[in-house]
Scaffold this motif. Structure first.
Motif, PDB file in Angstrom:
ATOM      1  N   GLY A   1      20.074 -25.699 -17.344  1.00 31.44           N
ATOM      2  CA  GLY A   1      19.301 -25.588 -18.572  1.00 31.44           C
ATOM      3  C   GLY A   1      17.912 -26.148 -18.380  1.00 31.44           C
ATOM      4  N   GLY A   2      16.927 -25.443 -18.890  1.00 27.97           N
ATOM      5  CA  GLY A   2      15.556 -25.906 -18.719  1.00 27.97           C
ATOM      6  C   GLY A   2      14.651 -25.443 -19.844  1.00 27.97           C
ATOM      7  N   LEU A   3      13.522 -26.091 -19.945  1.00 27.20           N
ATOM      8  CA  LEU A   3      12.511 -25.723 -20.934  1.00 27.20           C
ATOM      9  C   LEU A   3      11.144 -25.824 -20.285  1.00 27.20           C
ATOM     10  CD1 LEU A   3      11.612 -25.026 -23.830  1.00 27.20           C
ATOM     11  CD2 LEU A   3      11.535 -27.490 -24.289  1.00 27.20           C
ATOM     12  N   GLY A   4      10.394 -24.748 -20.372  1.00 30.25           N
ATOM     13  CA  GLY A   4       9.018 -24.740 -19.908  1.00 30.25           C
ATOM     14  C   GLY A   4       8.072 -24.541 -21.085  1.00 30.25           C
ATOM     15  N   MET A   5       6.952 -25.211 -21.067  1.00 29.75           N
ATOM     16  CA  MET A   5       5.960 -25.100 -22.143  1.00 29.75           C
ATOM     17  C   MET A   5       4.578 -25.060 -21.504  1.00 29.75           C
ATOM     18  SD  MET A   5       5.209 -27.643 -25.360  1.00 29.75           S
ATOM     19  CE  MET A   5       4.659 -28.953 -24.268  1.00 29.75           C
ATOM     20  N   SER A   6       3.767 -24.122 -21.945  1.00 26.08           N
ATOM     21  CA  SER A   6       2.433 -24.013 -21.362  1.00 26.08           C
ATOM     22  C   SER A   6       1.414 -23.699 -22.448  1.00 26.08           C
ATOM     23  CB  SER A   6       2.397 -22.921 -20.290  1.00 26.08           C
ATOM     24  OG  SER A   6       2.617 -21.649 -20.854  1.00 26.08           O
ATOM     25  N   THR A   7       0.189 -24.060 -22.158  1.00 31.70           N
ATOM     26  CA  THR A   7      -0.936 -23.687 -23.010  1.00 31.70           C
ATOM     27  C   THR A   7      -1.968 -22.987 -22.138  1.00 31.70           C
ATOM     28  OG1 THR A   7      -2.735 -24.521 -24.405  1.00 31.70           O
ATOM     29  CG2 THR A   7      -1.902 -26.012 -22.709  1.00 31.70           C
ATOM     30  N   ARG A   8      -2.368 -21.804 -22.558  1.00 31.96           N
ATOM     31  CA  ARG A   8      -3.332 -20.993 -21.817  1.00 31.96           C
ATOM     32  C   ARG A   8      -4.603 -20.849 -22.642  1.00 31.96           C
ATOM     33  NH1 ARG A   8      -1.465 -17.916 -17.512  1.00 31.96           N
ATOM     34  NH2 ARG A   8      -3.253 -16.544 -17.807  1.00 31.96           N
ATOM     35  N   TYR A   9      -5.719 -21.074 -21.965  1.00 31.50           N
ATOM     36  CA  TYR A   9      -7.019 -20.895 -22.607  1.00 31.50           C
ATOM     37  C   TYR A   9      -7.751 -19.749 -21.916  1.00 31.50           C
ATOM     38  CZ  TYR A   9     -11.847 -21.648 -24.030  1.00 31.50           C
ATOM     39  OH  TYR A   9     -13.114 -21.465 -24.510  1.00 31.50           O
ATOM     40  N   TYR A  10      -8.382 -18.911 -22.721  1.00 32.70           N
ATOM     41  CA  TYR A  10      -9.049 -17.721 -22.192  1.00 32.70           C
ATOM     42  C   TYR A  10     -10.359 -17.521 -22.947  1.00 32.70           C
ATOM     43  CZ  TYR A  10     -10.087 -12.737 -21.820  1.00 32.70           C
ATOM     44  OH  TYR A  10     -10.716 -11.533 -21.646  1.00 32.70           O
ATOM     45  N   ARG A  11     -11.434 -17.260 -22.185  1.00 33.75           N
ATOM     46  CA  ARG A  11     -12.729 -17.016 -22.826  1.00 33.75           C
ATOM     47  C   ARG A  11     -13.451 -15.904 -22.094  1.00 33.75           C
ATOM     48  NH1 ARG A  11     -17.022 -21.729 -22.832  1.00 33.75           N
ATOM     49  NH2 ARG A  11     -17.566 -20.794 -20.807  1.00 33.75           N
TER      50      ARG A  11
END
Length: 674
Positions: A382-392
């Motif tokens: 069992g696992g959890l991944g979390m990411s935040t992506r910024y794009y400009r």
């Protein structure tokens, strides 16, 4: 003839499945052709047999003999393809992404086992459906030099690699040079398109390639230095590649109108890769990796259907990718957690008829944690991944939060029967080129347009498998379902007699499911093995503009025989039939025969691909838009009756091995050019 070959292999495989075999070890460890296969919650650990290792000339050759489920390994063209629509395949050596040169220079004497991960955990990031991790022993003395030379006798096509590795105590110095080239002149493309105009009239356009040439030249050079001890490994790699597609890549077309296409490109890319792994005690370890990549591209394209249209692209990409992973192998479970950070800047300048400046900045921070272990007979991950992506890009900027929960359970239902279930929610992020604000004219009637407003979409998947294993037979039945909500799907619009193709993810749904069986039978242990797989696939593509469905069969068979120093192989599959958006596609079927003879330090292999076919299909596509109906097919004379000779020379002296050596090759290859 290809159907006859496929039916022969199919018949042999079906007869194999009907044979009685003696009961053997439990499901957890089975013996297959002298090789041991250990079932794990996330896949299999495979120990190749002596015959498989001794008859393999490189990593591609070894993996092709293992006949891994859902993968097609082409030992001639040096490619590994995932025969499904669930994601890509990643090959690693000692858990670090491996390049083609790494696989060609793989020392068979150092191979310990192969971890085949068919449901990768959250640490492997997005888009990876399969991971093949080759575990090798670390050399501590001596040298290993060799060459892998592949040349096609019926057309201009070659892949040459020379390498050397020199060890002294804790240090290893390595150098590899690769040269890849081709010059295909027998490719022909045919297209029939019907366009519905605003007036309601249909305009039919025929496009048939009458002549053409496809040339490519690629140089690869990499230098490595490794320093390792019993509890740490430091590795550094500097590599450089130069890919050249000369100005003579051209095609001439006849049909509704006569026109020409011309293209060329040059891409240079140096990469610096630094890696460190440290074991603090028997249970804990820390891994850190940093990769810097620069890509410089100059390309030119032009065609004159409906008038002259030409443009140039001068592109530069800078990227930095880092990763840190902590692992603690506790008694009830293994805890893994880590972070990845990526920063990329892309600046592509389009001049000419597609004039635009496309500057994009993006960054990504990814955090993940995972538990893997057993509760009695129940295996879990069992696992959890979390990411935040910024794009400009220009005046547009976005930040996305993405979550990736994943659960896997496995349970032995009987002595030789195992059930495994996998559930995952992930996000799909479009390629950089698709979110650019550039428009490229494809022909006199169509233009491809990027969409900066595309957002990532949620992907939900369920995977259920039943595996039955005894010493000489393994059979697996898999049911898979995937739902892509608000996914990125193509959309056509028309304006003043011209048609524009783009992507959008407003109220779209794309899903598919399949039921597939994989079967492997050791007809004569250590001498003859038969593999047979096949499945029924169903695709659904729904938007406000269209509703498309498709049913397809995908399958193949493989026969492997070992007779003294000789190795014989026969392989056939029907390609990959699928539907995505408004494209119904059929990738080319493959069938080939191989004979290999091993001497002391030299191995000679002769491959014949697509025998008894003068011009096999490379791919076929059908567009089912309400405004456009188009059928496109491409055949290649160069791939028909293709005869290729491979010579492998290998020399080593004073080699002694110890624990595990880590080899790295994470690199950025995305230029962002549409």
């Amino acid at each position: 003839m290809k159907r006859l070959l496929f039916l022969i292999l199919l018949t042999v495989g079906l007869n194999a499945s009907a044979q009685e075999v003696k009961d053997g070890q439990t499901l957890q460890e089975i013996v297959v052709q002298g090789a041991k296969v250990i079932q794990r919650v996330d896949g299999q650990t495979i120990y190749p047999s002596r015959q498989q290792l001794e008859s393999s000339t490189n990593g591609y050759s070894l993996l092709s003999k293992l006949t891994l489920p859902h993968l097609r390994v082409d030992p001639v063209m040096h490619t590994i393809t995932a025969l499904s629509n669930t994601g890509s395949v990643q090959v690693r050596i000692n858990d670090i992404a491996a390049s083609k040169d790494d696989l060609l220079a793989l020392d068979m004497k150092a191979v310990k086992h192969i971890d085949y991960i068919d449901n990768p955990g959250v640490r492997y990031g997005k888009g990876e459906a399969y991971v093949v991790n080759i575990i090798v022993k670390r050399p501590v003395s001596g040298y290993d030099i060799g060459a892998d030379l592949t040349n096609t006798l019926t057309t201009v096509n070659g892949d040459e690699t020379a390498y050397g590795k020199f060890n002294l105590g804790k240090s290893e110095l390595g150098v590899t040079y690769g040269l890849n080239y081709r010059n295909y002149k027998g490719t022909r493309r045919e297209e029939r398109a019907t366009y519905e105009m605003e007036t309601g009239e249909n305009e039919v356009v025929w496009r048939k390639q009458t002549d053409g040439q496809d040339k490519n030249l690629n140089h690869n050079l990499q230098l490595t230095y490794n320093l390792s001890d019993s509890n740490y490994v430091f590795q550094s790699r500097l590599s450089a590649s130069r890919d050249i597609r000369p100005h003579h890549v051209w095609s001439s077309f006849a049909g509704s109108s006569d026109y020409d296409e011309l293209s060329s490109s040059q891409t240079s890319s140096p990469v610096l890769d630094l890696y460190f792994h440290r074991n603090f005690n028997r249970n804990q370890s820390l891994t850190a990796n940093a990769v810097g990549t620069y890509i410089h591209t100059d390309s030119h394209s032009e065609h004159n259907e409906g008038g002259d249209y030409a443009y140039n692209v001068a592109g530069k990409t800078y990227s930095l990718w880092t990763e840190a992973i902590y692992e603690n192998r506790l008694k009830p479970f293994t805890l893994s957690m880590g972070t990845q950070y990526e920063q990329r800047y892309t600046n592509n300048v389009y001049s000419g008829d597609a004039g635009a400046t496309n500057a994009m900045r993006s960054s990504n921070i990814y955090l993940f944690g995972q538990l893997k272990g057993h509760l009695g007979k129940l295996g879990y991950m069992g696992g959890l991944g979390m990411s935040t992506r910024y794009y400009r890009q220009a005046e547009k900027s976005n930040r996305f939060w993405l979550f990736r929960p994943k659960l896997t359970f496995s349970y032995p239902m009987a002595k030789n029967l195992k059930m495994k279930y996998d559930f995952e929610i992930s996000q799909h992020v479009s390629q950089i080129a698709l979110v650019s604000d550039v428009a490229i004219k494809q022909n006199a009637m169509e233009t491809l347009v990027g969409n900066p407003d595309i957002r990532p979409n949620r992907v939900t998947s369920h995977d259920l498998r039943l595996t039955y294993s005894i010493p000489r037979v393994m059979t697996e039945l898999q049911g898979y379902w995937r739902l892509n909500a608000n996914c990125n799907m193509e959309k056509y619009t028309r304006q003043e007699g011209h048609f524009y193709q783009t992507q959008t993810n407003a109220d779209n749904e794309c899903s598919f499911f399949f039921i597939q069986s994989y079967n492997r039978w050791e007809a004569i242990p250590e001498h003859l093995s038969v593999t047979l797989y096949g499945g029924i696939y169903r695709f659904f593509n729904f938007t406000d503009d269209y509703r498309h469905t498709c049913t397809a069969f995908n399958g193949g068979a493989n026969l492997e025989a070992y007779i003294g120093k000789w190795t014989l192989t026969a392989y056939a599959d029907n390609g990959w039939n699928f539907m995505e958006g408004e494209h119904r596609g059929h990738q080319a079927p493959a069938w080939y025969l191989m004979v290999s003879y091993q001497m002391k330090n030299i191995t000679l292999s002769l491959y014949t691909q697509h025998p008894f076919c003068a011009s096999p299909l490379r791919h076929k596509t059908e567009v089912l838009n309400r405004y456009i109906h188009k059928e496109v097919s491409q055949h290649s004379r160069d791939l028909g009756n293709m005869l290729t000779l491979n010579l492998t020379w290998h020399l080593s002296s004073g080699r002694k091995y110890r624990d595990i050596q880590r080899t790295m090759n994470h690199r950025d290859t995305e230029t962002g050019i549409l």
